[in-house]
Design an enzyme around this catalytic site. Sequence first.
Site, PDB file in Angstrom:
ATOM      1  N   LEU A   1       0.908   9.822   3.051  1.00  0.00           N
ATOM      2  CA  LEU A   1       0.709  10.885   2.061  1.00  0.00           C
ATOM      3  C   LEU A   1      -0.183  10.391   0.935  1.00  0.00           C
ATOM      4  O   LEU A   1      -0.122   9.214   0.568  1.00  0.00           O
ATOM      5  CB  LEU A   1       2.045  11.312   1.443  1.00  0.00           C
ATOM      6  CG  LEU A   1       3.062  12.075   2.299  1.00  0.00           C
ATOM      7  CD1 LEU A   1       4.326  12.316   1.490  1.00  0.00           C
ATOM      8  CD2 LEU A   1       2.496  13.394   2.789  1.00  0.00           C
TER       9      LEU A   1
ATOM     10  N   MET B   1       0.817  -1.211   0.000  1.00  0.00           N
ATOM     11  CA  MET B   1       0.000   0.000   0.000  1.00  0.00           C
ATOM     12  C   MET B   1       0.855   1.266   0.000  1.00  0.00           C
ATOM     13  O   MET B   1       0.614   2.193   0.774  1.00  0.00           O
ATOM     14  CB  MET B   1      -0.935  -0.003   1.220  1.00  0.00           C
ATOM     15  CG  MET B   1      -2.002  -1.063   1.173  1.00  0.00           C
ATOM     16  SD  MET B   1      -3.280  -0.658  -0.040  1.00  0.00           S
ATOM     17  CE  MET B   1      -4.453  -1.989   0.266  1.00  0.00           C
TER      18      MET B   1
ATOM     19  N   HIS C   1       4.491   5.134   2.145  1.00  0.00           N
ATOM     20  CA  HIS C   1       3.219   4.465   2.423  1.00  0.00           C
ATOM     21  C   HIS C   1       2.054   5.430   2.250  1.00  0.00           C
ATOM     22  O   HIS C   1       2.114   6.599   2.640  1.00  0.00           O
ATOM     23  CB  HIS C   1       3.225   3.898   3.846  1.00  0.00           C
ATOM     24  CG  HIS C   1       2.322   2.727   4.010  1.00  0.00           C
ATOM     25  ND1 HIS C   1       0.977   2.862   4.230  1.00  0.00           N
ATOM     26  CD2 HIS C   1       2.570   1.390   3.959  1.00  0.00           C
ATOM     27  CE1 HIS C   1       0.421   1.656   4.326  1.00  0.00           C
ATOM     28  NE2 HIS C   1       1.368   0.751   4.156  1.00  0.00           N
ATOM     29  N   HIS C   2       0.972   4.908   1.641  1.00  0.00           N
ATOM     30  CA  HIS C   2      -0.192   5.763   1.351  1.00  0.00           C
ATOM     31  C   HIS C   2      -0.883   6.228   2.623  1.00  0.00           C
ATOM     32  O   HIS C   2      -1.669   7.188   2.601  1.00  0.00           O
ATOM     33  CB  HIS C   2      -1.182   4.984   0.475  1.00  0.00           C
ATOM     34  CG  HIS C   2      -1.988   5.852  -0.441  1.00  0.00           C
ATOM     35  ND1 HIS C   2      -2.203   7.199  -0.215  1.00  0.00           N
ATOM     36  CD2 HIS C   2      -2.653   5.579  -1.591  1.00  0.00           C
ATOM     37  CE1 HIS C   2      -2.961   7.697  -1.167  1.00  0.00           C
ATOM     38  NE2 HIS C   2      -3.247   6.744  -2.020  1.00  0.00           N
ATOM     39  N   SER C   3      -0.633   5.581   3.754  1.00  0.00           N
ATOM     40  CA  SER C   3      -1.206   6.045   5.019  1.00  0.00           C
ATOM     41  C   SER C   3      -0.582   7.366   5.465  1.00  0.00           C
ATOM     42  O   SER C   3      -1.147   8.066   6.309  1.00  0.00           O
ATOM     43  CB  SER C   3      -1.008   4.989   6.109  1.00  0.00           C
ATOM     44  OG  SER C   3       0.368   4.693   6.268  1.00  0.00           O
TER      45      SER C   3
END
Length: 445
Positions: A133, A12, A129-131
């Site tokens: 940015l 992710m 990680h998309h959590s």
Amino acid sequence: MFLIGESREHPMHVAGLQLFEPPEGSGPDFIRDMYETISKNDDFQPTFRKHPARLLGGISNVAWAFDDDVDIDYHLRRSALPRPGRVRDLLELVSRLHGTLLDRHRPLWEASLVEGLADGRFAVYTKIHHSLLDGVSAQRLTIRSMSTDPDDHELRVPWTLGPKPRRDRGGSRSPLQSLTGAVGSVAALAPSTLSIARAALLEQQLTLPFRAPKTMFNVPIGGARRAAAQSWPLARFRAVKEAASGVTVNDVVLAMCAGALRAYLIEQDALPDTPLVAMVPVSLREQGEEDAGGNMVGTILCNLATDVNDPAKRLDAISTSMTDNKKVFADLPRTQALALSAFLVSGIALGLVPGFVSSAPPPFNIVISNVPGAREPLYWNGARLDGNYPLSIALDGQALNITMTNNGDNLDFGLVGCRRSVPHLQRLLMHLEDSLTDLERAVGI
């Protein structure tokens, strides 16, 4: 959500691949000297010190821990391509890097400085990680690390750049005011949901999830990835927009992707009779929030009209779909827009249920995202940015992702696909070119 949904098959993180032309007379040690200078940048902003904390009993993914001693030698790598150093070799390396998970015991980012391209250029591949940015804030950090001045040799790196100060337009707010404001926004969801339902179900303005056909992209995926990248002049998209009248540049981009997907699926003998549906992320950031970090992304579902043979009619259908769906979002406050977006993409979460992807219709077929980028040429330590290719996430049921960003006078496309489920990903680049050419002919260019 991004942390909980991650697995070996579903990394992710979002990433970017930048290609640079070294300045004239830079010499053979240019990359090595850059690496040594960059590795001394150890003033890490909070976003680049975060990793998931483990609470009592080993519970994770509900809080952040901050690393006060970031190991720069781990997070920053220097690599070289094997001879002959083709762009194809670079993309093969990037494909492998993009398919590996970030270490959750360390801050959730990595950067690779890659040399050895036969034409003398070098590359930077960065993933986060998309959590931490979304694509907009990641892109803004990349742009802020560069300069419009080719003679600016200050080496700025994203992990040392904090968010820009925001203008306080409403005065400072206490925690109680913030809480009551949030409660008010949530309470307002009920009437807005009723108006949304009326628009969606009675006026048929909103494209709803789970109406998309099953395609070869909507299958369970493995963990290996393949990446492809290419640039097109923005002038070609603008010329189609002007000739077609009443459409946007983004409509033209979507029509180009739709034509390419149609040709690719015909080639694979896998084109469904009904049109593909794309999930199109849209930024919900207000003016002055571009550098705020975090995630502020809404979503629209767009009918790609892949069942239509005529490129001009396909473009018109896509423009109508985007216009109608945007009308539903236009007057919603951001909290309600986010709630509606969550509903539209909720099918992705159901993909975590064993057997769901194989047995249920997909909520949509593909994610196509256009991330705002730089509008003028950029330089990094005097090296000119030739290409800036965003690389996003493939998921169970969503084996292909297409993301693009403007880079000066070009639009740079990054494609990510499941290595097993999307054969010959590179051929999609050829189909994208053919599709744009077909659009130009169809509107009389």
